[in-house]
Design a protein around this motif. Structure first.
Motif, short mmCIF file in Angstrom:
data_model
loop_
_atom_site.label_atom_id
_atom_site.label_comp_id
_atom_site.label_asym_id
_atom_site.label_seq_id
_atom_site.Cartn_x
_atom_site.Cartn_y
_atom_site.Cartn_z
N GLU A 92 -9.88 70.92 -68.96
CA GLU A 92 -9.38 70.03 -67.92
C GLU A 92 -7.97 70.44 -67.54
N VAL A 111 -11.72 70.74 -56.80
CA VAL A 111 -12.97 70.04 -57.08
C VAL A 111 -12.95 69.46 -58.50
N LYS A 112 -12.31 70.16 -59.43
CA LYS A 112 -12.24 69.69 -60.81
C LYS A 112 -11.54 68.34 -60.92
N GLN A 113 -10.72 67.98 -59.95
CA GLN A 113 -9.97 66.72 -59.98
C GLN A 113 -10.74 65.56 -59.37
N TRP A 114 -11.88 65.82 -58.77
CA TRP A 114 -12.61 64.79 -58.05
C TRP A 114 -13.65 64.11 -58.95
N GLN A 115 -14.19 63.02 -58.42
CA GLN A 115 -15.26 62.31 -59.10
C GLN A 115 -16.48 63.21 -59.29
N ALA A 151 -16.72 65.79 -61.14
CA ALA A 151 -16.22 67.16 -60.98
C ALA A 151 -17.15 68.21 -61.57
N ASN A 152 -17.55 68.02 -62.82
CA ASN A 152 -18.39 69.02 -63.48
C ASN A 152 -19.74 69.16 -62.78
#
Length: 271
Positions: free
Chosen positions: A24, A128-132, A134-135
């Motif tokens: 993260e 994108v990793k910071q969004w809802q 993300a994974n």
């Protein structure tokens, strides 16, 4: 060769999955940066740098730029916007190769193109990793590209007759492109049904998925175009049996920034 490919894949797969889905924040950004810097080292060879010191210097420049971008997130929307515009232009270059090579701008132009390919891809994944979810979003863009590639391989092998870009990659066909696109859209429909999407969500998701897949093909063909111009088969031999890092991520370098911008336009997250 097959044994070598399998061994390499078995070693790299858990590392890649752990890096993409368990890390993260800064650790994730650093992990993706490491991949991008290796890609930059390979791109320097495609661009025309003959010596190892110059290639390492270009990779170091990319590392510095990534550090600056990480500290200035306000630049993210601008970088992603430039990345999308680049891939629109790259489509023109691929479709008009070899005549389009006059627009590359020689060595300086090729080095700049490397930045336009690599930096927005890093930025897109970091955003994108910071969004809802993300994974799941990262898995989604990867799945779209991989499924399209698998569909293109089998449909092209079975039905391929008309060459997609004969001067760039003679092995690819229009039939393969259509088969890969249809399989990726089928995957999108299955996911939508599982998640109980509304009709309106399907109307947004299907064209977006198609666009991501099509631009991923441009990413693949763009690297092939530069390799063909340079007379190089693989971007490097860093991954035994698989070629180089760029050979594995070329489609994603195009798909990721477009995917991120489409999600942002749909209101998924903030840039």
């Amino acid at each position: 060769m097959l044994k070598q490919r399998i061994i390499t894949a078995l070693i790299l797969l858990p590392i890649a999955l752990a890096g993409f889905f368990l890390l993260e924040g800064g650790a994730f950004a650093l992990f993706i940066a490491a991949v991008v810097v290796l890609g930059a080292w390979e791109w320097a060879r495609l661009a025309g740098f003959a010596t190892q010191s110059l290639r390492i210097g270009y990779a170091a420049l990319v590392a510095v730029l990534l550090y600056v971008l990480h500290g200035l997130p306000v630049l993210a929307p601008w970088l992603l916007g430039v990345g999308v515009l680049w891939w629109v232009f790259a489509t023109f270059l691929v479709l008009n190769y070899p005549h389009s090579s006059r627009y590359w701008g020689g060595l300086p132009g090729r080095l700049l193109i490397g930045l336009l390919i690599l930096l927005p891809a890093w930025q897109g994944l970091v955003v994108v990793k910071q969004w809802q979810l993300a994974n799941w979003l990262i898995l989604a863009v990867m799945a779209l590209v991989w499924v399209a590639d698998i569909g293109a391989y089998f449909s092209g092998k079975r039905f391929g007759k008309r060459k997609l870009a004969p001067h760039v990659s003679p092995g690819k066909s229009w039939e393969g492109l259509i088969g890969g696109l249809l399989l990726s859209l089928l995957l999108t429909v299955v996911v939508g049904l599982y998640r109980d999407w509304s009709f309106g969500e399907f109307l947004l998701a299907l064209p977006a998925a198609a666009l991501v897949v099509l631009i991923s093909v441009v990413g693949d063909l763009t690297e092939s175009m530069f390799k063909r111009q340079s007379g190089i088969k693989d971007s490097s031999n860093l991954l035994p049996g698989h070629g180089g890092v760029l050979d594995r991520i070329d489609s994603l370098t195009a798909a990721v920034p477009v995917f991120a911008v489409l999600l942002w336009l749909a209101g998924w997250g903030a840039l």
